[in-house]
Design a protein around this motif. Sequence first.
Motif, PDB file in Angstrom:
ATOM      1  N   ARG A   1       0.824  -1.207   0.000  1.00 21.78           N
ATOM      2  CA  ARG A   1       0.000   0.000   0.000  1.00 21.78           C
ATOM      3  C   ARG A   1       0.866   1.269   0.000  1.00 21.78           C
ATOM      4  O   ARG A   1       0.564   2.241  -0.706  1.00 21.78           O
ATOM      5  CB  ARG A   1      -0.931  -0.003   1.214  1.00 21.78           C
ATOM      6  N   ALA A   2       1.943   1.246   0.782  1.00 23.20           N
ATOM      7  CA  ALA A   2       2.817   2.422   0.828  1.00 23.20           C
ATOM      8  C   ALA A   2       3.468   2.680  -0.524  1.00 23.20           C
ATOM      9  O   ALA A   2       3.597   3.835  -0.957  1.00 23.20           O
ATOM     10  CB  ALA A   2       3.883   2.231   1.906  1.00 23.20           C
ATOM     11  N   LEU A   3       3.869   1.628  -1.213  1.00 24.99           N
ATOM     12  CA  LEU A   3       4.456   1.792  -2.542  1.00 24.99           C
ATOM     13  C   LEU A   3       3.420   2.317  -3.532  1.00 24.99           C
ATOM     14  O   LEU A   3       3.717   3.182  -4.365  1.00 24.99           O
ATOM     15  CB  LEU A   3       5.035   0.458  -3.018  1.00 24.99           C
ATOM     16  N   GLU A   4       2.211   1.793  -3.437  1.00 28.94           N
ATOM     17  CA  GLU A   4       1.152   2.275  -4.314  1.00 28.94           C
ATOM     18  C   GLU A   4       0.805   3.733  -4.014  1.00 28.94           C
ATOM     19  O   GLU A   4       0.450   4.497  -4.924  1.00 28.94           O
ATOM     20  CB  GLU A   4      -0.082   1.381  -4.158  1.00 28.94           C
ATOM     21  N   ASN A   5       0.916   4.118  -2.735  1.00 26.22           N
ATOM     22  CA  ASN A   5       0.647   5.506  -2.373  1.00 26.22           C
ATOM     23  C   ASN A   5       1.647   6.467  -3.005  1.00 26.22           C
ATOM     24  O   ASN A   5       1.309   7.624  -3.305  1.00 26.22           O
ATOM     25  CB  ASN A   5       0.662   5.666  -0.851  1.00 26.22           C
ATOM     26  N   TRP A   6       2.882   6.017  -3.178  1.00 25.09           N
ATOM     27  CA  TRP A   6       3.851   6.849  -3.894  1.00 25.09           C
ATOM     28  C   TRP A   6       3.315   7.181  -5.296  1.00 25.09           C
ATOM     29  O   TRP A   6       3.389   8.321  -5.752  1.00 25.09           O
ATOM     30  CB  TRP A   6       5.193   6.117  -4.011  1.00 25.09           C
ATOM     31  N   ASP A   7       2.787   6.158  -5.975  1.00 24.63           N
ATOM     32  CA  ASP A   7       2.281   6.367  -7.330  1.00 24.63           C
ATOM     33  C   ASP A   7       1.037   7.242  -7.344  1.00 24.63           C
ATOM     34  O   ASP A   7       0.939   8.195  -8.124  1.00 24.63           O
ATOM     35  CB  ASP A   7       1.941   5.015  -7.976  1.00 24.63           C
ATOM     36  N   SER A   8       0.068   6.910  -6.485  1.00 20.89           N
ATOM     37  CA  SER A   8      -1.248   7.537  -6.581  1.00 20.89           C
ATOM     38  C   SER A   8      -1.371   8.839  -5.814  1.00 20.89           C
ATOM     39  O   SER A   8      -2.234   9.667  -6.137  1.00 20.89           O
ATOM     40  CB  SER A   8      -2.324   6.558  -6.095  1.00 20.89           C
TER      41      SER A   8
END
Length: 321
Positions: free
Chosen positions: A237-244
């Motif tokens: 989720r934290a990695l996806e938050n970087w993107d989104s």
Amino acid sequence: MSIFGYDPAKYHTGRAPIEAAALGLKLRPDQVAYRCNLSTIGDDGTMIDFAGGHPSTERAAGAIEAMHVAFADEGIEFHRGVQYRHIMVAPADWAEAECAPPHDLTGKPAVWPTGPAAPKLQRVMDASREILADFDIDANTVWLWGQGFQPQMPSFESQYGLKAGLVTAVDLVRGLGVLTDIEVVELESATGWYDTDYEGKRDCAIDGLDDGLDLFIVHVEATDEAGHAGNVEEKVRALENWDSRILAGLVESLDASGPWRMLLLPDHATPLALRTHTPDAVPYLLFDSTADGPGGEYTEAGVADLPIVPGHELMGRLVAG
């Protein structure tokens, strides 16, 4: 330190003195700083939680103040940091000890300090159990480690000819900014945890660059914390938050402002299976909006066969244009 473009072999004296700088502490030559974790150790001596249940900064404050009062007559100072991360300042002769980072001990027997100063440190850690018992936190001991004397570092602008800013919730990173005269932007909603304000950090970068800074560093701790916790869902989720929540708005703003370059990378590996830091090389992504790069795969496996680049050389590549 390496990502900021400074060679650790030349400037790194320990983690704690950098964090002390973030708190505004100027250490004298006869003082040493220790990182002071609020941690939880089981009755059997096992390190249950190096972060002591992640107490709020407000809840931790009372415990750290009580430690300060208890040892003030001995020339020992305790200074409040963020959540479980704090600082102890002691006389220089307290530096001679080998101390295990608590995040290396999760689920393992506690490894107590050794060396000439170990009895002094052990006395403080033992005394902390009774002191912390009076507070509504999960932590039941302080853990002292990462000691060192404060380094002298040249400013970022004198090194690279650029004015830089940064946003972070972590005192170690903030301290590097203080020591190198990088503008540290305070964001109250940055927590150093899974719930940090991703959009707020993105906006700090956009605003800083719009206001004339040449370079801005955005640091997010959530992936590291998820690695220590062995929590695969939160790490993804934290990695996806970087993107989104960071890159999605940041890239558009950068495109609108003209040519730009970006360096994206972790500052170390924290594998979920090990739940601690490892010395493995990490992948990096260097992007230039005006030039096509060679491409490749931005994963550990995807770059495993490529030459390893010393981390402190990457900043020079980023700013070279």
